[in-house]
Scaffold this active site. Structure first.
Site, PDB file in Angstrom:
ATOM      1  N   SER A 158       0.839  -1.196   0.000  1.00 23.76           N
ATOM      2  CA  SER A 158       0.000   0.000   0.000  1.00 23.76           C
ATOM      3  C   SER A 158       0.876   1.249   0.000  1.00 23.76           C
ATOM      4  CB  SER A 158      -0.905   0.005   1.237  1.00 23.76           C
ATOM      5  OG  SER A 158      -1.789  -1.086   1.195  1.00 23.76           O
ATOM      6  N   SER A 212      -5.680   2.731   0.694  1.00 22.54           N
ATOM      7  CA  SER A 212      -5.273   1.371   0.350  1.00 22.54           C
ATOM      8  C   SER A 212      -6.426   0.625  -0.321  1.00 22.54           C
ATOM      9  CB  SER A 212      -4.837   0.625   1.615  1.00 22.54           C
ATOM     10  OG  SER A 212      -4.552  -0.727   1.309  1.00 22.54           O
ATOM     11  N   GLY A 437      -0.017  -6.272  -2.301  1.00 23.87           N
ATOM     12  CA  GLY A 437       1.264  -6.946  -2.132  1.00 23.87           C
ATOM     13  C   GLY A 437       1.291  -7.800  -0.873  1.00 23.87           C
ATOM     14  N   GLU A 439       1.744  -8.984   2.758  1.00 21.97           N
ATOM     15  CA  GLU A 439       1.494  -8.238   4.000  1.00 21.97           C
ATOM     16  C   GLU A 439       1.937  -9.055   5.198  1.00 21.97           C
ATOM     17  OE1 GLU A 439      -2.559  -7.015   4.249  1.00 21.97           O
ATOM     18  OE2 GLU A 439      -2.388  -5.503   2.674  1.00 21.97           O
TER      19      GLU A 439
END
Length: 1530
Positions: A158, A212, A437, A439
């Protein structure tokens, strides 16, 4: 990425650092496996040899644009390269064909403008600097050329810039694929316009990012068979449903909730909303607003975006009713009921929110309450209704809210897709995947588990692609790679998704059992995967588990896994919403027939997501993938901050380091033969001295060094991990030994030099010491002699001093007295002078003050008057600046007014003439009557006198007595009668006099009236003059518009070259367009009248002097012969183009310029058009360029618009062509000025001074068509030369690699050959320039046009070379600057040889590349200040251009550095300031393809052409119809 073992003392290495991740240092001591390293910050650390990595000190100071070019491909090398480039605002870097994009957190508009798109369009991958456009271009070209769909995978955490990168990709694809519009808006515009809607309902604030995306998005851009965008579709994955009900501090829920709470007051009242803190679903976090974001404005922007994507007002109102209902539903609370396991509403507040929810959803309140706290179980025997306890009711309520919101989001996506439109016939797509992506937080739940599962899948796809690229590289170089192992993460995927036995399967199994809890689920996991190396059980937790992902270990809390995995739709909920009176809400829940038999249908989010992911992977597998890894450089979201630890973590999560591991498994270091020999040739000088092939030489060096496992490809050397460090260590050792030898010789030289200097100093010291002793002896003798002289002089001094003292006392007294008197006199004079000066100053001040006041008053008066005059002029200018339509309307009104005034003027003139005639007749009659009366009076007087004389005589002669009485009586009677006659005459005379007085009075009154009429007539004349001037100005403004001429040129140019449009066009077209060019609509009638006027002035026979309306057969034959003649190459006569001169003389003799209709002009234009169809034949183009320019010059100096008073050729309409012009001409012009000017002599006079000819519309159109053809011919010649030199310019911007023989000294012949090869491409350009110059000279093209051609060509060379220099870092080197400078010297030499007559200012057009190259090759750049660079070295370059050159510069020859850090910092600040001030920051140049001249420029620049001296061609010389040509030439 294992560390090399070949490290010695003095080696430069990277060591781990807790603050900076990696820090550079130098090895000071080696103790077994332990290294002592002195780091860059002065500390000394001890590290294991396996924990350090070699550092490349010879890496370019600006980094490399492709990290596969790094000498050491490892984690610290990659990090350092990215940091170096990011500091220079180079945010894009390649790793092979993977693009790494670091978010700059600032505007860089010059990177994304249209000009930058043009540069990357069609450019090879890696040819220009790394850019997101290059990736999109590769995908588009692959799709067009191979017909296969492509995908671009954009990933990152994010805030890394995924969404912005996706927008740039779609913009560039739209630029390449045309703009196939849908309802006035393009597909990519609609996709981008849908972003605000999806962001409002699918984005939220997280710990790392304020906006995000909490869902994955795959945009399919569809293309038709012509490569144009024809449709698009948006696919979404895994909306984070749990966020609707559960958020943690300091995150926020989805944006739409806060936007609705910030809506206008009337809407908030309609939905019964308050502040966000009053709702349970929002107040679980203390964060309600975002910095720099106004939720009220965002709400209105979202509504506008919903309008744009086609969501109606009714649908919008229903959408926000559902959003408000979710908020109210969250505030409904339950308490324990009277029965066991039952629940009821907690309080009246909950009742209010429940009623509001039912009202917003338009459903029954009781049914809603029952759906939340009751369940209906259908059994074969009966239907059982059971109640839920408060905890289950709360879960039911949250499930209801999540279901509604997820269905609403799905509806929005479907609506957007329907609005965009999809192309069912699309054959290929380019998909852009924008997905979350990897995390890893402090607390990770089911959402992070699904997200990381997605990234594991994508990483496997990424690894396979990277390995495939490695295989292609090895195959291309024809090396053996069969033993290289592939790094795979299939075991992690099996752990998660394997069926049965995977984590998702076990989770689904636990969800289907009501008794399952998170503890039983965790125990099941521990038992199943206790031997799996990827699964780890934490020691201090009973419900957590850890998975070893490719990016690192992540610990998940399984507490909420079971609840979050359930995705069933409760039948009561669905029935309730289906029964809603709102069609929108009911449409969110279409009834499913298979669900009617069960109270609820269980489905798993994990399973459903696994199917979605499988579908996505199938889509990606069917396309050719391209990867963009977005990186967030810091967590504070500010520019110019590069956090190493943060970056390293993202590189691991993004799989970049995984790709490096794959590269390291094979051959991580690859060097071309030239680069390898240039770097490691010192290890084997004998190999360089020998005449070996480059491949053989590289192998000999490697064999000599004892390298094993390397591979020699076709163009590169492939080294295994660690071999580069070993070779560098050997090289350092060789260079160290050489350095020691140099040091030893240098120390010997220094010691010898010191000894010689010391000996020379000793001899000099001894000589000086002896001199000192001699000088001391001499000084003693001199002092004794001086003492005697001093004593003698001292005694004399004392005596003289006594005398002088007495004398000086007397003088002092005298001086004091005299001084006192003088001071008194001086004081008196000073006071007098001061008084005079004061008086003078006072008087001057008074006078000056009066003058200033007077001057100020004058200035104020002048300013007021000028302001008044200026305002008056401004009002007049504003009145004159109305639109063209209004001007034309005013013109028509004025013309009508002028006609009326003229008519009245003529009537008044006629009345005045009649009145004067009547007055003259009356006066004449009165004069005649008076004269008759006077004659009668004179006759009567004469008779009276005669009678008196007779009477007197009779009295004297009569007897005195007898006859006295009768005579007296008779005389008395006569006298009385005479007196009566006299009285009657007097009365008649009096009557006549009275009549005369009356006539005089009438005459006076008539004269007064006449004067008034004359005054009115003068006023009318003055008004007519004013109207004439005004109309003339209006006509000039209208007729001077260049657009009319340009349209006529373009129409003529579009019609003429075909040879059909002009000949097929009916003649009535010309007649209809004549008013636009100054002729009346009835052109034929006007021609007849003009012909009649011309005949009155022409003395020649009718066959030669009459302008003809139609051509007879003889003239038709003459035209055919002329067209046949000019279609051949007639060449030149005395430097004059024969065809142009013949055409001009024939048209002038035939009077074609003066007729309303003719076809000869169209036929000439068609002939020229057919002759220049072969655009590649420069000789033909130059021939016709010379002819058209000469003919156009003759027409420019000969033709004038019909009715023009001046002999100067003008483009505007003249006054006589308009209504006012015709009237004023009739009133003002003399009779001799009417009609057409005649032609002297017999058709052609001596053409030393070109005559002016009244031109009709066809002639003017012919002139404009010629102008258009001249511009087209000029552009074709210029563009042909550009096409010819363009391929050469691509080779001229970068110096070719010289062979390794250039590395060996003493080979002058080889160096000469290499030097010759360096300038070969430049000489090819010079050859092309010479060829074109030769052709232009041979065809006698006007030097003015030749100068313009070469000026624009040199400008094109400047633009191409300069832009390539700024876009390709390998070109910004010292040696490349020398190479380009050598080539520019060739161009300068060509300009000198071509002379200024033909080259003009062409050399000055190369100022940008000349100054840029001059900057590259200067020495001691760090010592140059910013002022010296911008004012002296590169005054023509902008600060953006200088900054880019300074940051991209690297010295590959001497190893010097670019400008100082202070200068670079100042440049960066200035660039940022320009960017913030919205100043254009594009550093690229634009090519100017305009036509840089006008017809007047050509006419002024060309010399007078004597057309009479040109010999006619043989084809028409013998024809009798062209005898006029022959006669004049003889």
């Amino acid at each position: 990425m294992s560390a090399p073992v070949n490290i010695i003392v003095g080696s430069h290495v990277w060591v781990e650092d807790p603050a900076q991740a990696w820090i550079g240092g130098e090895v000071t001591k080696i103790n077994g496996e332990q290294l002592h390293v002195r780091t860059g910050d002065g500390k000394t650390v001890v590290k294991s040899i396996s924990k350090v990595f070699p550092k490349d000190n010879e890496a370019p100071p600006g980094g490399v644009d492709d990290m596969t070019k790094l000498s050491y491909l490892h984690e610290p090398g990659v990090l350092n390269n990215l940091a170096t480039r990011y500091e220079l605002n180079e945010i894009y870097t390649y790793t092979g064909n993977i693009l790494i994009a670091i978010n700059p957190f600032q505007r860089l508009p010059h990177l994304y403008d249209t000009h930058m798109m043009e540069q990357y369009k069609g450019a090879g991958f890696g040819e220009l600097s790394p850019h997101v456009f290059a990736v999109a271009d590769v995908a588009y070209r692959a799709m067009i050329n191979e017909g296969k769909s492509n995908s671009i995978l954009v990933s990152g955490e994010s805030g890394a810039g995924k969404t912005e990168t996706t927008k740039m990709l779609m913009r560039y694809l739209a630029y390449l694929g045309g703009r196939s519009g849908v309802e006035g808006r393009t597909v990519e515009q609609q996709v981008l316009e849908s972003n605000p809607v999806l962001e409002a309902f699918g984005n939220a604030k997280t710990v790392r990012n304020n906006n995000s995306s909490r869902f994955g998005k795959f945009v399919e851009i569809q293309f038709d068979n012509k490569g144009r965008i024809s449709g698009a579709a948006i696919r979404t994955y895994l909306l984070e449903r749990s966020r609707v009900c559960q958020i943690s501090d300091p995150e926020r829920n989805y944006h739409c909730f806060y936007l609705l709470c910030a809506a206008p007051a009337e809407e908030k009242e309609k939905y019964k909303l308050g502040s966000p803190s009053s709702f349970h679903y929002l107040n679980q976090s203390n964060c309600y607003g975002l910095d720099g974001v106004d939720d009220a404005e965002e709400y209105l922007a979202t509504r506008r975006a919903m309008d744009i994507v086609g969501i109606s007002e009714e649908e919008q109102e229903a959408i926000f009713r559902v959003v408000a209902a979710v908020l109210h539903l969250g505030n409904v609370e339950f308490a324990k009921g009277e029965e066991i396991d039952s629940s009821v509403l907690k309080d009246e507040k909950s009742r209010f929110h429940l009623n509001t929810t039912a009202e917003l959803l338009k459903c029954d309140v009781k049914s809603l309450e029952d759906a939340l706290i009751k369940r209906v179980m259908v059994t074969p025997e009966e239907v059982i209704t059971r109640t839920l306890d408060p905890v289950a009711a709360i879960s039911s309520k949250d499930a209801f809210a999540k279901t509604i919101y997820s269905r609403l989001f799905d509806w929005l996506v479907e609506k957007i897709n329907n609005s965009i439109g999809q192309d069912p016939n699309s054959k290929s797509i380019i998909g852009v995947l924008d997905i979350y992506g990897f995390e890893s937080f402090k607390f990770n739940s089911f959402e992070q588990f699904c997200i990381n599962f997605t990234n594991e899948k994508l990483q496997q796809h990424f690894n396979q692609h990277v390995f495939k690229m490695e295989q292609e590289e090895y195959t291309k170089e024809e090396i053996d790679w069969s033993y290289i192992e592939f790094v795979d993460n299939q075991d992690v995927l099996d752990l998660i998704e394997k069926k049965p036995g995977g984590i998702i399967s076990l989770l689904d199994e636990a969800c289907m059992f009501p008794k399952s809890t998170h503890e039983t689920f965790s125990q099941k996991l521990y038992q199943t995967f206790k031997n799996n190396k990827r699964f780890i059980k934490p020691k201090l937790s009973r419900t957590s588990f850890t998975i070893s992902h490719y990016a690192g270990e992540v610990t998940y809390q399984a507490d909420m896994f079971i609840d979050k995995n359930k995705d069933y739709v409760v039948a009561e909920h669905q029935d309730l919403l289906i029964a809603s009176k709102c069609s929108f809400v009911a449409g969110l829940f279409p009834p499913s027939p298979e669900e009617s038999s069960k109270s609820s249908k269980f489905s798993s989010i994990g399973s459903r997501f696994k199917l979605q992911l499988q579908s996505l992977m199938e889509t990606l597998s069917s396309t050719e993938p391209h990867y963009i890894r977005c990186v967030k450089p810091n967590n504070v979201l500010k520019p110019a901050i590069f956090e190493n630890l943060n970056i390293i973590q993202q590189l691991r999560c993004g799989g970049v380091l995984e790709a490096i591991r794959i590269s390291c498994a094979g051959y991580p270091t690859r060097r071309t033969f030239y680069e390898f020999l240039n770097r490691f040739g010192v290890l084997a000088p004998e190999v360089l001295d020998g005449n070996y092939d480059d491949m053989v030489a590289c192998q000999m060096i490697l064999d000599k060094m004892g390298m094993k496992g390397y591979q020699i490809g076709k163009t590169k050397v492939f080294l295994r991990a660690g071999q580069m460090a070993e070779l560098d260590a050997r090289r350092s050792e060789v260079l160290g030994n050489a350095a020691r030898i140099i040091q030893r010789q240098t120390r010997t030289h220094i010691a010898r030099k010191e000894f010689v200097e010391l000996r020379r100093a000793a001899i000099s010291l001894q000589s000086n010491l002896r001199g000192i002793l001699a000088r001391k002896l001499y000084e003693q003798l001199r002092r004794e002699a001086a003492a005697l002289k001093i004593e003698k002089n001292f005694r004399g001094y004392i005596a003289r001093k006594s005398y002088l003292k007495e004398r000086s006392s007397a003088i002092i007294i005298q001086t004091g007295l005299r001084a006192m008197k003088a001071r008194d006199e001086f004081r008196f004079r000073k006071q007098t002078k001061a008084a005079i000066q004061i008086q003078a100053h006072l008087r001057r001040h008074i006078a000056y003050s009066y003058y200033k006041r007077l001057q100020k008053a004058v200035v104020v008066t002048q300013c007021g008057w000028r302001r008044r005059v200026a305002r008056k002029e401004l009002r007049m200018l504003k009145m004159a600046a109305r639109e063209t339509g209004a001007l034309k309307e005013a013109k028509d009104k004025l013309e009508k007014r002028v006609e009326e005034l003229t008519w009245r003027l003529q009537i008044e003139k006629r009345l005045r003439t009649d009145l004067e005639d009547e007055k003259a007749q009356e006066v004449a009659k009165l004069h005649d009557a008076l004269h008759a009366m006077q004659i009668q009076v004179e006759e009567a007087n004469a008779r009276v006198i005669k009678e008196r004389e007779a009477a007197q005589k009779a009295i004297e002669e009569a007897p005195p007595v007898i006859k006295e009485t009768p005579v007296i009586i008779e005389d008395t009677e006569k006298i009385n009668s005479l007196l009566a006659d006299i009285n009657s005459l007097k009365e008649s005379l009096l009557l006549e006099r009275e009549a005369k007085e009356e006539v005089k009075k009438a005459q006076a009154e008539a004269e007064v009236k006449n004067k008034e009429l004359v005054k009115k007539l003068e006023d009318s004349d003055r008004k007519v003059d004013q109207l004439q001037e005004l109309v003339q100005r209006l006509e000039e403004k209208i007729s001077n518009s260049e657009s009319e001429n340009q349209i006529l040129r373009q129409q003529a140019l579009a019609a003429s070259p075909t040879g059909k449009a002009l000949s097929a066009r009916p003649r009535t077209v010309i007649i209809q367009r004549t008013p636009e060019n100054g002729n009346a609509l009835n052109g034929e009638a006007k021609t007849g009248s003009d012909t009649t006027l011309a005949l009155s002035n022409v003395r020649e026979p009718e066959s030669e002097g009459k302008p003809q309306k139609s051509l007879n057969e003889k003239q038709q034959e003459n035209q055919d012969l002329l067209i046949k003649c000019i279609s051949q190459d007639l060449g030149f006569s005395g430097g004059k183009p024969v065809a142009a001169c013949v055409i001009y003389k024939c048209l002038l003799h035939w009077r074609s310029f003066e007729v309303e209709r003719t076809t000869v002009f169209d036929r000439i234009i068609q002939t020229i058009a057919s002759a220049v169809e072969a655009q590649d034949n420069t000789d033909v183009l130059a021939y016709w360029l010379s002819n058209t320019s000469t003919l156009l010059m003759l027409l420019q100096r000969t033709l004038k618009a019909s009715g023009a008073a001046s002999l100067t050729p003008q483009r505007r309409r003249t006054a006589s062509s308009s209504l006012f012009g015709r009237m004023s001409q009739g009133l003002r012009a003399s009779p001799q000025s009417a009609g057409l000017p005649f032609i002297n002599g017999r058709g052609l006079s001596r053409l030393d001074g070109l005559r002016q000819v009244e031109a009709k519309y066809p002639a003017l159109l012919f002139k404009q068509q010629l102008t258009a053809f001249l511009e087209k011919l000029y552009g074709m010649i210029r563009d042909n030369l550009k096409k010819e030199i363009s391929p050469l310019l691509g080779l001229c911007i970068q110096a070719p690699r010289t062979s390794r023989q250039g590395l060996v000294k003493g080979r002058s012949h080889a160096n000469a050959v290499a030097q010759q090869a360096l300038v070969a491409h430049w000489q090819s350009i010079v050859k092309s320039l010479n060829n074109y110059l030769k052709i232009m000279k041979a065809n006698y093209a006007p030097p003015f046009l030749v100068r313009k051609v070469f000026t624009q060509i040199f400008s094109f060379i400047d633009v191409q070379l300069f832009n390539s220099l700024l876009l390709r870092r390998e070109c910004c080197s010292f040696s490349n600057g020398e190479y380009v400078k050598t080539g520019l010297a060739e161009l300068e030499q060509w300009c000198v040889e071509a002379t200024e007559e033909y080259s003009g200012s062409a050399w000055e057009e190369l100022k940008h590349i000349r100054q840029a190259v001059g900057f590259l090759v200067i020495h001691q750049k760090p010592k140059k200040s910013l002022n010296e660079i911008t004012k002296e070295l590169c005054p023509g370059l902008s600060i953006q251009q200088l900054y880019r050159i300074s940051t991209m510069y690297w010295d590959d020859k001497y190893g010097t550095h670019s400008v100082s850090t202070d200068v670079t910092t100042s440049m960066r600040a200035m660039v940022s300031e320009d960017s913030n001030n919205a100043v254009s920051t594009s550093f690229l140049l634009d090519d100017d393809s305009s036509i840089p001249f006008s017809v007047d420029d050509i006419s002024k620049s060309m010399q007078q052409v004597e057309v009479a001296d040109v010999d006619p061609p043989p084809l028409i010389r013998e024809n009798s119809g062209f005898g006029f040509l022959l006669a004049r030439s003889e």
